[in-house]
Structure formats: structure tokens, C-alpha cells
Design an enzyme around this catalytic site. Sequence first.
Site, PDB file in Angstrom:
ATOM      1  N   SER A  69      -1.774  15.402 -48.231  1.00 12.67           N
ATOM      2  CA  SER A  69      -2.711  16.507 -48.297  1.00 12.67           C
ATOM      3  C   SER A  69      -3.931  16.342 -47.379  1.00 12.67           C
ATOM      4  CB  SER A  69      -3.206  16.670 -49.741  1.00 12.67           C
ATOM      5  OG  SER A  69      -3.869  15.481 -50.169  1.00 12.67           O
ATOM      6  N   SER A  89      -0.762  10.779 -49.240  1.00  6.98           N
ATOM      7  CA  SER A  89      -1.521  11.866 -48.624  1.00  6.98           C
ATOM      8  C   SER A  89      -2.356  11.486 -47.408  1.00  6.98           C
ATOM      9  CB  SER A  89      -2.433  12.533 -49.666  1.00  6.98           C
ATOM     10  OG  SER A  89      -1.674  13.336 -50.528  1.00  6.98           O
ATOM     11  N   LYS A  99     -12.514  14.478 -45.731  1.00  7.92           N
ATOM     12  CA  LYS A  99     -11.684  15.408 -46.495  1.00  7.92           C
ATOM     13  C   LYS A  99     -12.533  16.114 -47.552  1.00  7.92           C
ATOM     14  CE  LYS A  99      -7.269  15.253 -49.072  1.00  7.92           C
ATOM     15  NZ  LYS A  99      -6.208  14.312 -49.515  1.00  7.92           N
TER      16      LYS A  99
END
Length: 499
Positions: free
Chosen positions: A159, A183, A75
Site C-alpha cells: 500500500s 506494503s 506515507k
Amino acid sequence: MSSTDILMKPLVSVLQMLRNRVISTEELLHRTYTRINETKSLNAFVSVVEKNDNLEFCIKDDRSSILKGIPFAVKDNFSTRNISTTCASNMLRNYVPTYSATVVKKLTDAGGTLMGKTNLDEFAMGVGTVDSIIGPTRNPWQYDFQHPNPDDWYIAGGSSGGSAVAVATGASYFALGSDTGGSVRLPASFCGVVGLKPTYGSLSRHGLISLVNSMDVPGILARCVDDVVFIYNILSGNDPRDSTTVQGKVEKVVIEENPSVKDLVVGIPKQYHGPDVSPEIIDCWKWAADIFSNNGAKVVEVSLPHTQYSIVCYHVLCCGEVASNMARYDGLQYGHRSDGGFTEEMYAKSRNEGFNESVRGRITAGNYFLLRRNYRKYYEKAQKVRRLIQTDIKKVFDKGSGKNSGVDVLLAPVTVSTAPQYKTFAQKTNSYRTVEHDIYTQSANMAGVPAISVPVRLSQAKLPISLQLLASNFNEGTLLRAAKFLENASSFQHPKFDF
């Protein structure tokens, strides 16, 4: 063997193939780059590492290394040495770290090949991976790769949506995400992969760009529980660079191929039977409870009485810490710097240009909660409620004599529905989306306990339905054993997407 077959195999199986020289690391790398290109329309990657750089790494890599060149993704809020780390924000568009986050370095030191940085909501503030400077990430489920419709697709969840999509499509064998309020688990659920949020302190946060320091944890996304166990064992443990990591060793997790659950007590939180939960998810939840019971586990209803205040408490604490953490991006020392006149003008303009509306909204709310006249009314009270939520969960796991105690794992939904379509999701504000979709995930972050999302079945619309398991602090062994049992019982099949 076709690229689709080998790229969708479990990590542990591919490692055996590499040991036996059935496939080379170079060939595996070529196939992975092809897959990244085939799935480009999903917008899972913010950036991709140059192919020649990774080929050189594979040639030099010692075949005795643990990961043997296995491709993985990270990420884009984890710092990566000499690779841009943007947090999907204009504020850090030009940031190139001089060091790598501890969890990233552990993976590359173990022989893993970093393919690229994955998409996210800006600064990880979101539940859809739709608020990014490079645009939204699309869910591969029910997506027409041959004739993509720009308006007719499902969100990936956030996310850590880019990481979930990369894993789901075979563009990465596993990926790192961050989990502050769900997330990792939410996108894992929407994309049909396994997502682990470890105990706070079991994995180093060094190099993870802060959102909410007291709740952020690195998380692991993979296509099966065995792969999550494998990566967790590489990453867990103390880090001298992160004072919040556990002191001493973290016990390695070992689970059997067909684990027994006869000694487990499984708790069903009665407060999670909310009116907005999809009937299909409720039915799946009941099925899973029966499966545990029919295989010898004791299934009991438990109460977490302060759950009703959890999402509001989370919102206040999250915004407060966001306001504090985002203050560093002033255009003077850190972040985007605007052309401006006086210092105050430059400061305001830099933050307005650097942050999107969602981030600015949380900063504004956080600053309001932290005002001297409001601090005790909002932030201090939220901290007290957080302690009550922690106590609720601790009591459930404590092996006491009380009626509401002695549970080994909690079984619950991950979210209220399967992945919504973007055109519906986009009509709602960021704060409303968070309230709607983080309602069952953020309690684990406030308590610091480990939790995992496991795909179980498909809905009538052919979208993944997942369930969540929670355990007590540093009890990943029991959590992952229960997750492996649930995975075996469900026999969830990963599709071969029509690329």
C-alpha cells in the site's frame, strides 16, 4: 548538472555536494518541487507542503545537521504535526494531528525537509495503491508522460505506492512507508527501488495510524542500499512512547562498499517455488543464488513447511485486528461524523460514508472471525498457525546442528510477477489481490523478522524484477550486507524518465 541527474543521485552523494557547497539546500528544494509538479499525473502525493514553509526551514537549518535539508516524503498514515493525515480515507479527510510520528520527528530533527504526504490504499489495506480517495497512483515504468493514456498503465504496488513512486522518479530522495504484510517491499519491487521492512520493534510505531498492531512496522524506501542504511541508522532505537520498541540501543549498521559474502549461508525456501511464479522471476532467482554461490557463500535449500497456510492465517489475523482497530472510528470520538438521527443510525451512516468497500469488507470478515462462536475456530487457530510459521523461520536461522538450520539470510521472490496493468488488476477483488501478491511477503511480518526488496534486472516488458532477502531478528547488519552485495552484482540502472 541537470535536475534529473542530481535528483536521481544517491542521498549520500548529494549530502557530500551540500557539504562542499556544490549545490545549496534552496536550489535542491526548488528542483524537487519542479519534479513533483512534472510527475503530478502519477498521483503519488496526497498533499504537498507549501514551498515557502520549506524554504524558511532550509534557511534556518544548520548546515551541520545530518540530513542538511534533504527532501523526503512520508506515507499519509504517519501523523504529521499541523499537516493533514488522511490515510487516503474519507473517515480522516479532515484530521490534522497536533504531533508528529516519532520516525518523522527524527528525520526533521536531523535536518530533513518533508515535501509531502504520499498516496496509499485506504488505511493501507491493499497491494496496489488504487483504493484511495484521491484516486490510484501510477507506476512511472512504461508510462508515457507526454501523452498519458488513462487506461494503459501499470500499478505502483501497495500500500506504500505513493512513496515508491516519489523515490523512483526523484521527487524524494527517500520515503517512509508502512509494512504490514509486504506494503513496502511490494511497491519497491514494482517500482524498481529498495524497500526495507525492519525487525518489528527496531523502529518506533508511535504516530503510525494502526492497521494491525502486531505486524505494522515503519519501512524505508530509497534508490540504493547505502541510502537505506543511512536512514535506518537515524531512525532505529528505543522510543519511550512505543512500548513495542526494543529496549536499549540498536547497533548501527556499517557495510563496506564491496562486501564479501564468503561467510554467509544463503537459504532457498523450497516452498516458494510456486506454480504461479513468473518464469522470468524464477530465472532471476536462480541467477542470484548462483552469484552468491560463485562468490563463496554456501547456498542451501531449506524448508518452511507451514508456508502453505501462511496467507490464509495472515488474512484471519489481519481482519481480526482491523475490525478491532477500526471500531474507534465511530463518528462520536474519532473520524467522519454523518448527519443522522439516533446514535445507532449516525454510527452506521458515518462508517458507511467514511470507509470504502474494501475496508468495510475486512471489518465484516474480522468481526465474523471474532464472534464468540467462531473465535476458537478461526482467530485462536490462526494464532497457533502463526506460532508454527514463526518457529519454522526461527529454526532456519538458529545455528544448530540440524539439516534445516544455520542460515544467515533467505533469498526468495518478492511477488509472483512484475507490476500488472491496472485494467487487469482492477477486475479482481481486494482480497484476491492480497492473496496473489502478498503470498511471499507476509510471513516476515508474522515472524517479525527483517526483510528487504532489491531491484535486480528488467523483464522482457522492461519492468523491474526484484528479489527479497530475509534475516533473523535485529540482524539488519547481515541483511543489508547481503542486499548490498546483490545490488552490486546486479548493476540495476535507474532510468531517466522522459518527463
